[in-house]
Design a protein around this motif. Structure first.
Motif, PDB file in Angstrom:
ATOM      1  N   MET A   1       0.820  -1.188   0.000  1.00 19.08           N
ATOM      2  CA  MET A   1       0.000   0.000   0.000  1.00 19.08           C
ATOM      3  C   MET A   1       0.869   1.259   0.000  1.00 19.08           C
ATOM      4  SD  MET A   1      -3.016   0.943  -0.241  1.00 19.08           S
ATOM      5  CE  MET A   1      -4.505   1.524   0.421  1.00 19.08           C
ATOM      6  N   ASP A   2       1.962   1.232   0.757  1.00 18.19           N
ATOM      7  CA  ASP A   2       2.857   2.384   0.792  1.00 18.19           C
ATOM      8  C   ASP A   2       3.427   2.689  -0.587  1.00 18.19           C
ATOM      9  OD1 ASP A   2       2.433   2.800   3.474  1.00 18.19           O
ATOM     10  OD2 ASP A   2       4.240   1.726   4.115  1.00 18.19           O
ATOM     11  N   GLU A   3       3.699   1.640  -1.364  1.00 17.12           N
ATOM     12  CA  GLU A   3       4.235   1.838  -2.706  1.00 17.12           C
ATOM     13  C   GLU A   3       3.217   2.546  -3.599  1.00 17.12           C
ATOM     14  OE1 GLU A   3       4.194  -1.395  -1.367  1.00 17.12           O
ATOM     15  OE2 GLU A   3       6.276  -1.361  -0.676  1.00 17.12           O
ATOM     16  N   LEU A   4       1.954   2.200  -3.434  1.00 17.10           N
ATOM     17  CA  LEU A   4       0.895   2.841  -4.215  1.00 17.10           C
ATOM     18  C   LEU A   4       0.804   4.322  -3.868  1.00 17.10           C
ATOM     19  CD1 LEU A   4      -1.414   2.736  -6.224  1.00 17.10           C
ATOM     20  CD2 LEU A   4      -2.916   2.027  -4.360  1.00 17.10           C
ATOM     21  N   ILE A   5       0.849   4.642  -2.588  1.00 16.26           N
ATOM     22  CA  ILE A   5       0.799   6.036  -2.169  1.00 16.26           C
ATOM     23  C   ILE A   5       2.004   6.795  -2.714  1.00 16.26           C
ATOM     24  CG2 ILE A   5       0.931   7.579  -0.156  1.00 16.26           C
ATOM     25  CD1 ILE A   5      -0.804   5.509   1.329  1.00 16.26           C
ATOM     26  N   GLU A   6       3.166   6.184  -2.658  1.00 17.40           N
ATOM     27  CA  GLU A   6       4.367   6.836  -3.199  1.00 17.40           C
ATOM     28  C   GLU A   6       4.233   7.067  -4.702  1.00 17.40           C
ATOM     29  OE1 GLU A   6       8.029   4.896  -2.098  1.00 17.40           O
ATOM     30  OE2 GLU A   6       7.377   4.733  -0.009  1.00 17.40           O
ATOM     31  N   LEU A   7       3.687   6.097  -5.415  1.00 11.21           N
ATOM     32  CA  LEU A   7       3.497   6.241  -6.859  1.00 11.21           C
ATOM     33  C   LEU A   7       2.524   7.378  -7.156  1.00 11.21           C
ATOM     34  CD1 LEU A   7       3.986   5.286  -9.740  1.00 11.21           C
ATOM     35  CD2 LEU A   7       2.132   3.624  -9.422  1.00 11.21           C
ATOM     36  N   ILE A   8       1.432   7.440  -6.409  1.00 10.73           N
ATOM     37  CA  ILE A   8       0.458   8.519  -6.601  1.00 10.73           C
ATOM     38  C   ILE A   8       1.130   9.863  -6.348  1.00 10.73           C
ATOM     39  CG2 ILE A   8      -1.635   9.574  -5.655  1.00 10.73           C
ATOM     40  CD1 ILE A   8      -2.679   6.654  -5.237  1.00 10.73           C
ATOM     41  N   GLU A   9       1.906   9.947  -5.286  1.00  7.59           N
ATOM     42  CA  GLU A   9       2.607  11.204  -4.971  1.00  7.59           C
ATOM     43  C   GLU A   9       3.558  11.611  -6.095  1.00  7.59           C
ATOM     44  OE1 GLU A   9       2.504  13.604  -2.463  1.00  7.59           O
ATOM     45  OE2 GLU A   9       0.599  12.600  -2.149  1.00  7.59           O
ATOM     46  N   LEU A  10       4.263  10.641  -6.681  1.00  8.33           N
ATOM     47  CA  LEU A  10       5.173  10.940  -7.794  1.00  8.33           C
ATOM     48  C   LEU A  10       4.415  11.467  -9.006  1.00  8.33           C
ATOM     49  CD1 LEU A  10       7.635   7.904  -7.607  1.00  8.33           C
ATOM     50  CD2 LEU A  10       8.193  10.319  -7.189  1.00  8.33           C
ATOM     51  N   VAL A  11       3.294  10.849  -9.308  1.00 10.84           N
ATOM     52  CA  VAL A  11       2.498  11.273 -10.462  1.00 10.84           C
ATOM     53  C   VAL A  11       1.892  12.651 -10.197  1.00 10.84           C
ATOM     54  CG1 VAL A  11       0.511  10.716 -11.912  1.00 10.84           C
ATOM     55  CG2 VAL A  11       2.080   8.908 -11.202  1.00 10.84           C
ATOM     56  N   VAL A  12       1.384  12.872  -8.985  1.00  9.77           N
ATOM     57  CA  VAL A  12       0.837  14.180  -8.628  1.00  9.77           C
ATOM     58  C   VAL A  12       1.918  15.240  -8.773  1.00  9.77           C
ATOM     59  CG1 VAL A  12      -0.030  15.585  -6.706  1.00  9.77           C
ATOM     60  CG2 VAL A  12      -1.040  13.349  -7.168  1.00  9.77           C
ATOM     61  N   ASP A  13       3.113  14.944  -8.274  1.00  8.07           N
ATOM     62  CA  ASP A  13       4.189  15.927  -8.370  1.00  8.07           C
ATOM     63  C   ASP A  13       4.571  16.186  -9.821  1.00  8.07           C
ATOM     64  OD1 ASP A  13       6.019  17.619  -6.722  1.00  8.07           O
ATOM     65  OD2 ASP A  13       7.471  16.592  -8.000  1.00  8.07           O
ATOM     66  N   ASP A  14       4.530  15.162 -10.650  1.00  6.76           N
ATOM     67  CA  ASP A  14       4.825  15.348 -12.070  1.00  6.76           C
ATOM     68  C   ASP A  14       3.829  16.320 -12.700  1.00  6.76           C
ATOM     69  OD1 ASP A  14       6.407  14.573 -14.433  1.00  6.76           O
ATOM     70  OD2 ASP A  14       4.502  13.724 -15.127  1.00  6.76           O
ATOM     71  N   VAL A  15       2.557  16.193 -12.339  1.00  4.38           N
ATOM     72  CA  VAL A  15       1.533  17.093 -12.868  1.00  4.38           C
ATOM     73  C   VAL A  15       1.756  18.514 -12.342  1.00  4.38           C
ATOM     74  CG1 VAL A  15      -0.943  17.572 -12.942  1.00  4.38           C
ATOM     75  CG2 VAL A  15      -0.123  15.239 -13.258  1.00  4.38           C
ATOM     76  N   TYR A  16       2.146  18.650 -11.090  1.00  8.97           N
ATOM     77  CA  TYR A  16       2.477  19.974 -10.554  1.00  8.97           C
ATOM     78  C   TYR A  16       3.588  20.635 -11.375  1.00  8.97           C
ATOM     79  CZ  TYR A  16      -0.094  20.768  -6.190  1.00  8.97           C
ATOM     80  OH  TYR A  16      -1.059  21.046  -5.264  1.00  8.97           O
ATOM     81  N   GLY A  17       4.415  19.832 -12.004  1.00  9.98           N
ATOM     82  CA  GLY A  17       5.493  20.366 -12.838  1.00  9.98           C
ATOM     83  C   GLY A  17       4.990  21.160 -14.031  1.00  9.98           C
ATOM     84  N   GLU A  18       3.711  21.018 -14.368  1.00  7.75           N
ATOM     85  CA  GLU A  18       3.130  21.786 -15.473  1.00  7.75           C
ATOM     86  C   GLU A  18       2.934  23.259 -15.110  1.00  7.75           C
ATOM     87  OE1 GLU A  18      -0.574  19.990 -16.599  1.00  7.75           O
ATOM     88  OE2 GLU A  18       0.370  18.059 -17.052  1.00  7.75           O
ATOM     89  N   LEU A  19       2.886  23.547 -13.812  1.00  7.63           N
ATOM     90  CA  LEU A  19       2.614  24.919 -13.373  1.00  7.63           C
ATOM     91  C   LEU A  19       3.850  25.794 -13.508  1.00  7.63           C
ATOM     92  CD1 LEU A  19       0.522  24.261 -10.143  1.00  7.63           C
ATOM     93  CD2 LEU A  19      -0.311  24.794 -12.430  1.00  7.63           C
ATOM     94  N   ASP A  20       3.626  26.986 -14.015  1.00  9.77           N
ATOM     95  CA  ASP A  20       4.685  27.984 -14.111  1.00  9.77           C
ATOM     96  C   ASP A  20       4.425  29.007 -13.017  1.00  9.77           C
ATOM     97  OD1 ASP A  20       6.809  29.558 -15.047  1.00  9.77           O
ATOM     98  OD2 ASP A  20       5.480  30.700 -16.364  1.00  9.77           O
ATOM     99  N   VAL A  21       5.209  28.945 -11.968  1.00  8.37           N
ATOM    100  CA  VAL A  21       5.028  29.874 -10.852  1.00  8.37           C
ATOM    101  C   VAL A  21       5.852  31.121 -11.154  1.00  8.37           C
ATOM    102  CG1 VAL A  21       5.267  30.193  -8.364  1.00  8.37           C
ATOM    103  CG2 VAL A  21       4.696  27.940  -9.284  1.00  8.37           C
ATOM    104  N   PRO A  22       5.178  32.267 -11.327  1.00  7.47           N
ATOM    105  CA  PRO A  22       5.913  33.487 -11.649  1.00  7.47           C
ATOM    106  C   PRO A  22       6.880  33.871 -10.525  1.00  7.47           C
ATOM    107  CG  PRO A  22       3.529  33.835 -11.820  1.00  7.47           C
ATOM    108  CD  PRO A  22       3.753  32.492 -11.224  1.00  7.47           C
ATOM    109  N   SER A  23       7.930  34.575 -10.898  1.00  9.98           N
ATOM    110  CA  SER A  23       8.878  35.017  -9.889  1.00  9.98           C
ATOM    111  C   SER A  23       8.186  35.980  -8.935  1.00  9.98           C
ATOM    112  CB  SER A  23      10.086  35.674 -10.546  1.00  9.98           C
ATOM    113  OG  SER A  23       9.669  36.797 -11.294  1.00  9.98           O
ATOM    114  N   VAL A  24       8.775  36.134  -7.775  1.00 11.86           N
ATOM    115  CA  VAL A  24       8.176  36.976  -6.742  1.00 11.86           C
ATOM    116  C   VAL A  24       8.043  38.399  -7.256  1.00 11.86           C
ATOM    117  CG1 VAL A  24       8.436  37.894  -4.409  1.00 11.86           C
ATOM    118  CG2 VAL A  24       9.076  35.538  -4.899  1.00 11.86           C
ATOM    119  N   ALA A  25       6.860  38.935  -7.094  1.00 14.57           N
ATOM    120  CA  ALA A  25       6.579  40.308  -7.517  1.00 14.57           C
ATOM    121  C   ALA A  25       6.572  41.207  -6.290  1.00 14.57           C
ATOM    122  CB  ALA A  25       5.221  40.355  -8.213  1.00 14.57           C
ATOM    123  N   GLY A  26       6.557  42.467  -6.533  1.00 21.70           N
ATOM    124  CA  GLY A  26       6.520  43.425  -5.440  1.00 21.70           C
ATOM    125  C   GLY A  26       5.183  43.428  -4.734  1.00 21.70           C
ATOM    126  N   ARG A  27       5.120  44.239  -3.713  1.00 20.44           N
ATOM    127  CA  ARG A  27       3.918  44.334  -2.882  1.00 20.44           C
ATOM    128  C   ARG A  27       2.679  44.628  -3.725  1.00 20.44           C
ATOM    129  NH1 ARG A  27       2.488  45.907   2.713  1.00 20.44           N
ATOM    130  NH2 ARG A  27       4.626  45.457   3.271  1.00 20.44           N
TER     131      ARG A  27
END
Length: 178
Positions: A1-27
């Motif tokens: 079961m732990d392996e399944l959770i780890e696999l899901i976490e890896l896939v979720v993180d891969d999808v998060y890789g699609e996001l482009d987080v802009p650099s920090v902007a001013g106030r």
């Protein structure tokens, strides 16, 4: 079961890789960059509807590099805006709860429609008469629905998301003066 959770976490993180987080902007730009990232996160969930329940799971902590990059980038925006250090994580949690919550509901709705074999417009047109009949004894609901009946369902979903996001950010921005 732990392996399944780890696999899901890896896939979720891969999808998060699609996001482009802009650099920090001013106030002054914190809000625009948060809106952009929130819209991108919603779009990510809608592209990958299977991820919605994973993001909503209590107990799963997304600690992959892409998820951490996104969270860190958003925290930096709240810090740049001037949120007190003890509120930045709460502000991030509030934002994520709204975006993931609305995107999860939207993904479920769109999955239901996809299973029907109809387009969203066709599906809405098919259920509208039943809604109108059910709302007959609730004039405010019927009037609100009728006012938007000519809009494309996606435009309505986009406008509703933007409205809610703006209200969440209004509430968070009020904390800046506190």
């Amino acid at each position: 079961m732990d392996e399944l959770i780890e696999l899901i976490e890896l896939v979720v993180d891969d999808v998060y890789g699609e996001l482009d987080v802009p650099s920090v902007a001013g106030r002054d730009q914190w809000r625009a960059t948060v809106v952009s990232t929130a819209a991108d996160l919603r779009a990510m969930v809608l592209r990958h509807p299977w991820i919605a329940p994973e993001l909503s799971q209590v107990g799963l902590v997304h600690i992959g590099p892409n998820a951490l990059r996104t969270a860190s980038g958003l925290l930096a925006r709240f810090e740049a805006a001037g949120f007190p250090p003890d509120e930045t994580e709460r502000a991030l949690g509030t934002l994520m709860a709204y975006v993931v919550g609305i995107a999860t509901s939207e993904a479920a709705y769109l999955s239901l429609i996809a299973r029907s074999g109809r387009t969203e417009q066709e599906w809405v047109a098919e259920v509208r008469p039943a809604f109108d009949e059910a709302a007959r004894t609730h004039p405010p609901l019927r009037e609100a629905s009728s006012a938007r009946q000519d809009a494309h369902p996606r435009q309505i979903r986009d406008a509703d998301f933007a409205y809610g996001l703006e209200r969440v950010l209004d509430g968070l921005a009020a904390r800046l003066g506190a």
